[in-house]
Design a protein around this motif. Structure first.
Motif, PDB file in Angstrom:
ATOM      1  N   GLN A 256       0.827  -1.216   0.000  1.00  0.00           N
ATOM      2  CA  GLN A 256       0.000   0.000   0.000  1.00  0.00           C
ATOM      3  C   GLN A 256       0.864   1.271   0.000  1.00  0.00           C
ATOM      4  O   GLN A 256       0.617   2.200  -0.765  1.00  0.00           O
ATOM      5  CB  GLN A 256      -0.880  -0.022   1.254  1.00  0.00           C
ATOM      6  CG  GLN A 256      -1.569   1.293   1.561  1.00  0.00           C
ATOM      7  CD  GLN A 256      -3.015   1.283   1.133  1.00  0.00           C
ATOM      8  OE1 GLN A 256      -3.757   0.417   1.546  1.00  0.00           O
ATOM      9  NE2 GLN A 256      -3.387   2.247   0.306  1.00  0.00           N
ATOM     10  N   TYR A 257       1.914   1.276   0.839  1.00  0.00           N
ATOM     11  CA  TYR A 257       2.797   2.445   0.885  1.00  0.00           C
ATOM     12  C   TYR A 257       3.480   2.671  -0.459  1.00  0.00           C
ATOM     13  O   TYR A 257       3.674   3.807  -0.882  1.00  0.00           O
ATOM     14  CB  TYR A 257       3.862   2.282   1.978  1.00  0.00           C
ATOM     15  CG  TYR A 257       3.360   2.641   3.355  1.00  0.00           C
ATOM     16  CD1 TYR A 257       2.905   3.932   3.635  1.00  0.00           C
ATOM     17  CD2 TYR A 257       3.359   1.717   4.386  1.00  0.00           C
ATOM     18  CE1 TYR A 257       2.447   4.269   4.899  1.00  0.00           C
ATOM     19  CE2 TYR A 257       2.905   2.046   5.658  1.00  0.00           C
ATOM     20  CZ  TYR A 257       2.443   3.331   5.902  1.00  0.00           C
ATOM     21  OH  TYR A 257       1.990   3.662   7.141  1.00  0.00           O
ATOM     22  N   VAL A 258       3.852   1.573  -1.123  1.00  0.00           N
ATOM     23  CA  VAL A 258       4.527   1.711  -2.417  1.00  0.00           C
ATOM     24  C   VAL A 258       3.523   2.161  -3.482  1.00  0.00           C
ATOM     25  O   VAL A 258       3.827   3.000  -4.331  1.00  0.00           O
ATOM     26  CB  VAL A 258       5.246   0.394  -2.813  1.00  0.00           C
ATOM     27  CG1 VAL A 258       5.758   0.450  -4.239  1.00  0.00           C
ATOM     28  CG2 VAL A 258       6.410   0.126  -1.850  1.00  0.00           C
ATOM     29  N   GLU A 259       2.302   1.640  -3.416  1.00  0.00           N
ATOM     30  CA  GLU A 259       1.270   2.093  -4.363  1.00  0.00           C
ATOM     31  C   GLU A 259       1.015   3.587  -4.187  1.00  0.00           C
ATOM     32  O   GLU A 259       0.955   4.348  -5.156  1.00  0.00           O
ATOM     33  CB  GLU A 259      -0.044   1.340  -4.146  1.00  0.00           C
ATOM     34  CG  GLU A 259      -1.118   1.809  -5.122  1.00  0.00           C
ATOM     35  CD  GLU A 259      -2.537   1.407  -4.722  1.00  0.00           C
ATOM     36  OE1 GLU A 259      -2.717   0.719  -3.699  1.00  0.00           O
ATOM     37  OE2 GLU A 259      -3.464   1.792  -5.449  1.00  0.00           O
ATOM     38  N   ASP A 260       0.890   4.030  -2.938  1.00  0.00           N
ATOM     39  CA  ASP A 260       0.577   5.432  -2.659  1.00  0.00           C
ATOM     40  C   ASP A 260       1.752   6.372  -2.910  1.00  0.00           C
ATOM     41  O   ASP A 260       1.581   7.584  -2.883  1.00  0.00           O
ATOM     42  CB  ASP A 260       0.154   5.596  -1.187  1.00  0.00           C
ATOM     43  CG  ASP A 260      -1.166   4.903  -0.913  1.00  0.00           C
ATOM     44  OD1 ASP A 260      -1.858   4.547  -1.887  1.00  0.00           O
ATOM     45  OD2 ASP A 260      -1.501   4.707   0.274  1.00  0.00           O
TER      46      ASP A 260
END
Ligand SMILES: Nc1ncnc2c1ncn2[C@@H]1O[C@H](COP(=O)(O)OP(=O)(O)OP(=O)(O)O)[C@@H](O)[C@H]1O
Ligand SMILES: O=P(O)(O)OC[C@H]1O[C@H](OP(=O)(O)OP(=O)(O)O)[C@H](O)[C@@H]1O
Ligand SMILES: [Mg+2]
Length: 284
Positions: free
Chosen positions: A56-60
């Motif tokens: 999620q952090y990498v997507e965001d």
């Protein structure tokens, strides 16, 4: 500008992730309980996070890249790119049932209660096999579920199998094979992409080196051609004369997979004093 990498704060992937960065020549001071740090000799900022949160952090774009298990990448189904598989954190996601239970195939899972931390992957697997089961999502200690009457079966990560064994369970189906991977955000800027490529180049050199060994051996000159024909090498083997008349020293690089077979053949062909040395970096 710095590239921001998310790695596991503690757990199975933490040490190997730090080790990989070190092997890539990147020094980070990883103080106890620090959640963020910087490399001293590479434009890299390191965030220490729970592994489940990394996709999620990498997507965001909070982190540009991350190191996480393929099992988590698939479960979270976030639109991130897998830049490189890393060869550690190898495990499988499997179905397991109590040791004494009968098992004749996946269809036996029909109508069972299955405890897991991987409901998405499990549901997809069950759908593919037209099985309806009652999935109980729990976040840890999954192997205990059958023993306390919470479930009839489990779907969890296995590597040595000792956790299953200790809990009186047997593995009956492998759903997924997994290893740690480097993931990246889909929309890196050209500068970030260039830094990622620089890091990937180093990771690939480290990986190649691990899969290969440097081999030195002595060969009688009359056996030299046969011995050389057994060696693949990066180009062709190096051959140097020994001080003793009629003998040569042969140096080459051997892949780990073919290693023992080739060594046996070399010995049989007359090679002596075979030395095998690890390689630190390999750039082709
Ligand atoms: N027994 C194992 N052998 C090898 N690799 C494993 C094993 N168990 C898990 N892994 C891999 O390591 C990853 C992290 O496992 P770990 O058990 O540390 O996760 P966690 O308890 O969810 O950690 P976190 O606190 O970060 O959420 C898993 O997602 C998987 O890819
Ligand atoms: O087949 P094995 O070699 O026994 O490994 C499997 C166990 O390893 C993992 O848990 P881990 O030990 O990382 O602990 P955790 O439950 O705290 O995540 C996984 O969730 C299994 O329980
Ligand atoms: Mg986790």
């Amino acid at each position: 500008m710095k590239l921001r990498i998310a790695i596991q704060k503690s757990g199975r992937l933490h040490d190997d992730s730090i080790k990989l960065l070190k092997e890539c020549g990147i020094d980070i001071n990883n103080g106890v309980n620090k959640l963020k740090t910087e490399a001293s000799n590479f434009p890299l900022e390191v965030f220490f996070l729970r592994d489940d949160d990394i996709p999620q952090y990498v997507e965001d774009g909070v982190a540009d890249i991350g190191i996480v298990g393929e099992n988590v990448i698939i479960e979270k189904a976030r639109p991130v790119k897998i830049a490189e598989k890393l060869g550690f954190g190898k495990c499988r996601l499997s179905l397991a049932i109590p040791k004494a239970a009968e098992y004749n195939g996946v269809k036996d899972m029909d109508k069972l209660r299955i405890a897991t931390s991987y409901p998405v992957i499990l549901q997809n697997f069950l759908n593919q096999h037209n099985i309806t089961a009652d999935i109980h999502e729990i976040s840890g200690s999954v192997e205990i579920a059958p023993g306390i009457g919470l479930a009839d079966a489990i779907c969890d990560l296995v590597s040595s199998g000792s956790t299953l064994f200790m809990n009186g369970l047997k593995e009956v189906e492998v759903i997924l094979k997994s290893e740690a991977a480097l993931i990246s955000n889909d929309n890196l800027t050209p500068e970030q992409e260039a830094l990622l490529q620089k890091l990937l180049f180093r990771i690939q050199s480290v990986k190649k080196a691990k899969n290969n060994k440097y081999v030195l051996l002595n060969a009688p000159n009359d056996k030299l051609q046969e011995i050389i024909s057994l060696l693949p090498g990066m180009k062709s083997p190096t051959v140097l004369p020994l001080a003793e008349e009629g003998w040569s020293s042969v140096h080459s690089v051997l892949n780990e997979n073919a290693f023992w077979d080739i060594i046996e053949n070399l010995k049989a062909a007359g090679a002596q004093g075979i030395l095998v040395v690890p390689i630190e970096k390999m750039i082709i």
